[in-house]
Design an enzyme around this catalytic site. Structure first.
Site, PDB file in Angstrom:
ATOM      1  N   HIS A 168      -8.282  -4.214   6.599  1.00  0.00           N
ATOM      2  CA  HIS A 168      -7.070  -4.915   6.159  1.00  0.00           C
ATOM      3  C   HIS A 168      -6.558  -4.400   4.809  1.00  0.00           C
ATOM      4  O   HIS A 168      -6.690  -5.086   3.791  1.00  0.00           O
ATOM      5  CB  HIS A 168      -7.357  -6.415   6.022  1.00  0.00           C
ATOM      6  N   CYS A 217      -6.201  -4.382  12.042  1.00  0.00           N
ATOM      7  CA  CYS A 217      -7.187  -5.255  12.687  1.00  0.00           C
ATOM      8  C   CYS A 217      -6.805  -5.498  14.146  1.00  0.00           C
ATOM      9  O   CYS A 217      -6.940  -4.599  14.967  1.00  0.00           O
ATOM     10  CB  CYS A 217      -7.353  -6.554  11.894  1.00  0.00           C
ATOM     11  N   GLU A 265      -3.566  -4.370   3.915  1.00  0.00           N
ATOM     12  CA  GLU A 265      -2.432  -5.233   3.531  1.00  0.00           C
ATOM     13  C   GLU A 265      -2.879  -6.533   2.871  1.00  0.00           C
ATOM     14  O   GLU A 265      -2.068  -7.262   2.284  1.00  0.00           O
ATOM     15  CB  GLU A 265      -1.575  -5.554   4.765  1.00  0.00           C
TER      16      GLU A 265
END
Length: 232
Positions: free
Chosen positions: A174, A87, A176
């Site tokens: 994202h 991001c 993660e």
């Protein structure tokens, strides 16, 4: 042992349990540099992972470390270092390589479907990932693809979702982030969501329906990146 550094911008957007567990599984020694706590920008790590945050890459007067981070990232990736930008981290990479970061045509919050380009389907980062897949998004800005980089993934509302430059990847999405961490973020930024016309309860409920599939793809993408680091 290969060493990795994670650049964390604010307390509420950490690396998350999935990324940390995969780093451990791969035998990578990891440190976290907290920009919000005054840590210096590391310059000698073999692997650099830059997380998301609410600031814009050009807000160097408000966040002076961004100028130092810009220089560190530019030197690291042009020297062939491994880099993963998530991001804001993807936007940092784009800016460091001379590409503009601007307001996206539409903000993306919650689950969005990404489509791999032809080059993305051939790239090791997305090995084992379907041509189209759901993932979590949380951004208002977007990056242009830098000169010399390759676009790997797109979405209907924000074209540039992933690019590669040498051993560096810039992602707008994202992988993660788990649905659990996304829910916490939605609670923390409920006002921002409402101003953008979104309901925190609605976007979280929708994300829960995709949780298992997104976790699988996120594990594959992050694992592919770290496998590339370990195998050289």
């Amino acid at each position: 042992m290969t060493d990795a550094v994670i650049i964390q911008h604010i307390g509420g957007e950490g690396p998350g349990p999935l990324l940390l567990s995969l780093l451990e599984e791969c035998g990578l020694e990891c440190t976290i540099a907290r920009m919000d706590e005054g840590d210096a920008v590391p310059r000698h790590a073999e692997v650099m992972i830059v997380l998301g945050g609410p600031m814009n890459v050009y807000e160097e007067e408000t966040h002076p470390y961004l100028a130092d981070l810009d220089r560190a990232v530019r030197g690291h990736v042009r020297a062939g270092g491994h880099y993963l930008g998530l991001c804001l981290g993807g936007q940092v990479l784009a800016k460091a390589l001379g590409a503009p970061v601007t307001r996206a045509p539409l903000p993306e919050f919650g689950v969005h479907t990404l489509s791999l380009t032809r080059e993305g389907r051939q790239d090791s980062l997305f090995a084992g990932v379907p041509r189209s897949f759901p993932t979590l998004e949380w951004h208002r800005d977007t990056f242009a693809v830098p000169c010399g980089a390759t676009l790997l993934a797109t979405s209907a509302s924000c074209r540039n979702q992933a690019f590669r430059f040498r051993n560096a990847y810039g992602l707008q999405f994202h992988p993660e982030m788990t649905v659990g961490t996304f829910e916490t973020m939605a609670d923390d930024y409920d006002l921002d969501l409402r101003r953008a016309g979104f309901s925190a309860d609605a976007v979280v409920a929708y994300a829960r329906g995709w949780e298992e599939e997104m976790d699988q793809h996120s594990r594959q993408i992050l694992g592919n990146f770290l496998d590339g680091v370990v195998t050289g």
